[in-house]
Design a protein around this motif. Structure first.
Motif, PDB file in Angstrom:
ATOM      1  N   SER A 220       0.800  -1.306  -0.091  1.00  0.00           N
ATOM      2  CA  SER A 220       0.096  -0.063   0.030  1.00  0.00           C
ATOM      3  C   SER A 220       0.815   1.327  -0.101  1.00  0.00           C
ATOM      4  O   SER A 220       0.437   2.296   0.068  1.00  0.00           O
ATOM      5  CB  SER A 220      -0.966  -0.020   1.224  1.00  0.00           C
ATOM      6  OG  SER A 220      -1.750  -1.035   1.250  1.00  0.00           O
ATOM      7  N   GLY A 221       2.198   0.998  -0.050  1.00  0.00           N
ATOM      8  CA  GLY A 221       3.139   2.305   0.006  1.00  0.00           C
ATOM      9  C   GLY A 221       3.311   2.828   1.408  1.00  0.00           C
ATOM     10  O   GLY A 221       3.879   4.016   1.491  1.00  0.00           O
ATOM     11  N   GLU A 222       3.097   2.232   2.286  1.00  0.00           N
ATOM     12  CA  GLU A 222       3.134   2.579   3.766  1.00  0.00           C
ATOM     13  C   GLU A 222       4.622   2.279   4.235  1.00  0.00           C
ATOM     14  O   GLU A 222       5.283   1.078   3.848  1.00  0.00           O
ATOM     15  CB  GLU A 222       2.259   2.180   4.783  1.00  0.00           C
ATOM     16  CG  GLU A 222       0.665   2.202   4.524  1.00  0.00           C
ATOM     17  CD  GLU A 222       0.418   3.544   4.830  1.00  0.00           C
ATOM     18  OE1 GLU A 222       1.032   4.246   5.839  1.00  0.00           O
ATOM     19  OE2 GLU A 222      -0.491   4.251   4.222  1.00  0.00           O
ATOM     20  N   LYS A 223       5.298   3.068   5.164  1.00  0.00           N
ATOM     21  CA  LYS A 223       6.476   2.872   5.843  1.00  0.00           C
ATOM     22  C   LYS A 223       6.142   1.957   7.022  1.00  0.00           C
ATOM     23  O   LYS A 223       5.381   2.537   7.944  1.00  0.00           O
ATOM     24  CB  LYS A 223       6.985   4.050   5.912  1.00  0.00           C
ATOM     25  CG  LYS A 223       7.805   4.728   4.722  1.00  0.00           C
ATOM     26  CD  LYS A 223       8.427   3.950   3.860  1.00  0.00           C
ATOM     27  CE  LYS A 223       8.757   4.858   2.722  1.00  0.00           C
ATOM     28  NZ  LYS A 223       9.706   3.746   1.642  1.00  0.00           N
ATOM     29  N   LEU A 224       7.004   0.917   7.251  1.00  0.00           N
ATOM     30  CA  LEU A 224       6.654   0.010   8.255  1.00  0.00           C
ATOM     31  C   LEU A 224       7.079   0.689   9.592  1.00  0.00           C
ATOM     32  O   LEU A 224       6.320   0.376  10.763  1.00  0.00           O
ATOM     33  CB  LEU A 224       7.204  -1.111   8.284  1.00  0.00           C
ATOM     34  CG  LEU A 224       7.153  -1.960   6.921  1.00  0.00           C
ATOM     35  CD1 LEU A 224       7.957  -3.389   6.974  1.00  0.00           C
ATOM     36  CD2 LEU A 224       5.345  -2.435   7.341  1.00  0.00           C
ATOM     37  N   ASP A 225       7.979   1.527   9.828  1.00  0.00           N
ATOM     38  CA  ASP A 225       8.308   2.457  10.804  1.00  0.00           C
ATOM     39  C   ASP A 225       7.189   3.324  11.489  1.00  0.00           C
ATOM     40  O   ASP A 225       7.275   3.640  12.483  1.00  0.00           O
ATOM     41  CB  ASP A 225       9.468   3.188  10.445  1.00  0.00           C
ATOM     42  CG  ASP A 225      11.046   2.224  10.450  1.00  0.00           C
ATOM     43  OD1 ASP A 225      10.760   1.198  10.856  1.00  0.00           O
ATOM     44  OD2 ASP A 225      11.974   2.885   9.922  1.00  0.00           O
TER      45      ASP A 225
END
Length: 334
Positions: A220-225
């Motif tokens: 989804s283009g999210e950053k895991l951090d």
């Protein structure tokens, strides 16, 4: 998940299988292709025993399906395109392949007898320790799938890093589990709830609960951090799941849970033995120290667990933990 998405998920398996069996990186012979097909294919008849019965298709597929479910949730109810369904399903199958890899090796290390109601793969006639190489093949299929379908994506490297990191975490958790059971060095004084939590967090929670959602977030283009709190909730869910698994290993019906529990014989740092050590008196502790980890004394230990009312303690622990998880989850409705 709706039946339509589930059926599409199953269809993706056939596509991936065909691609892997025709991978141009290897010069196939009929014999080698047939063997690998045994490793990844479904059971072709009731008279044939193929490895996927034990590892891929005959599991509940919860990990893999969770990728599709999570990605759909992140799309906030919007319909997924055919390509999105395929890609999410492909990542879901990568997780199922990873689980298969772990289970084949775990059964060998634990000297288990059954898995999902069938003999463990290494106990199937003519397989034996060839199963070790079968597990390596299963693991190597994962980057082959990801390379074929995601190498043009901006998040390709992030996906590879994610799978590598979770595999390392899981293997490290397995190491902690194994080195507490070294023959001749068994010592129940090493066992505690924090030790149990650490083993479970790394051995089970990361790949079974965190990885599916992390894959969906990356897609989804999210950053895991940016989603550490979600990660922590998922880890807690994984720990709850493993405590439940520990309970069923001892008290579950093998016909229902699909395996014969061996935690007692294998000297596992299970939630049951940790709780028993916590609440037992001196005499009961001695009984536990004298019998835990012995092949012919499992019934003695089970009787002690019953005497300590661990079944009752579990029935109280279960709803309390579920309520806590639901409260945590309600803070992140998306």
């Amino acid at each position: 998940m709706g039946s339509d998405l589930r059926s599409k998920f199953i269809e993706v398996y056939s596509t991936l299988k065909s691609e892997l069996l025709n991978d141009p990186a290897f010069e196939w012979t009929d014999v080698s292709r047939q063997w690998v097909e045994r490793v990844i294919n479904s059971c072709s008849s009731l008279n044939h025993c193929y490895i996927s019965i034990h590892n891929v298709l005959c599991g509940k597929l919860n990990r893999g399906l969770s990728v599709v479910d999570s990605y759909k949730s992140l799309k906030e109810g919007n319909e997924l395109s055919e390509n999105e369904i395929f890609l999410a399903s492909a990542l879901g199958w990568c997780i199922e392949w990873l689980q298969a890899f772990f289970l084949v090796l775990d059964d060998i290390m634990d000297r288990s007898h059954t898995r999902r109601g069938q003999p463990c793969w290494f106990r199937v006639p003519k397989v034996g320790f060839i199963a070790v190489n079968d597990a390596v093949i299963l693991r190597n299929h994962i980057p082959r799938i990801i390379k074929r379908h995601f190498r043009e994506k901006d998040y390709y490297v992030e996906l590879l890093d994610l799978f590598n990191e979770v595999e390392f975490q899981t293997a490290s958790g397995q190491l902690i589990d194994l080195i507490t059971t070294i023959e001749g060095e068994k010592d129940l004084s090493k066992y505690s709830l924090p030790v149990h939590r650490r083993i479970v967090q790394y051995k089970t929670a990361y790949h079974s609960f965190y990885l599916p959602v992390a894959c969906a977030l990356v897609m989804s283009g999210e950053k895991l951090d940016d989603h550490v709190d979600v990660k922590n909730i998922l880890i807690d869910m994984g720990i709850y799941y493993q405590v439940q698994d520990d309970y069923f290993d001892c008290f579950g019906d093998p016909a229902v849970i699909g395996k014969i529990g061996t935690d007692i014989e294998d000297f596992k740092c299970s939630w049951l033995v940790v709780k028993a050590l916590e609440i037992s008196n001196g005499e009961q502790k001695k009984l536990l120290y004298d019998n835990y980890g012995k092949d012919d004394a499992a019934c003695v230990v089970k009787e002690l667990f019953k005497e300590l009312n661990l079944e009752v303690i579990w029935t109280r622990h279960r709803p309390k933990t579920r309520r806590s998880l639901l409260v945590q989850r309600s803070r992140y409705p998306s």
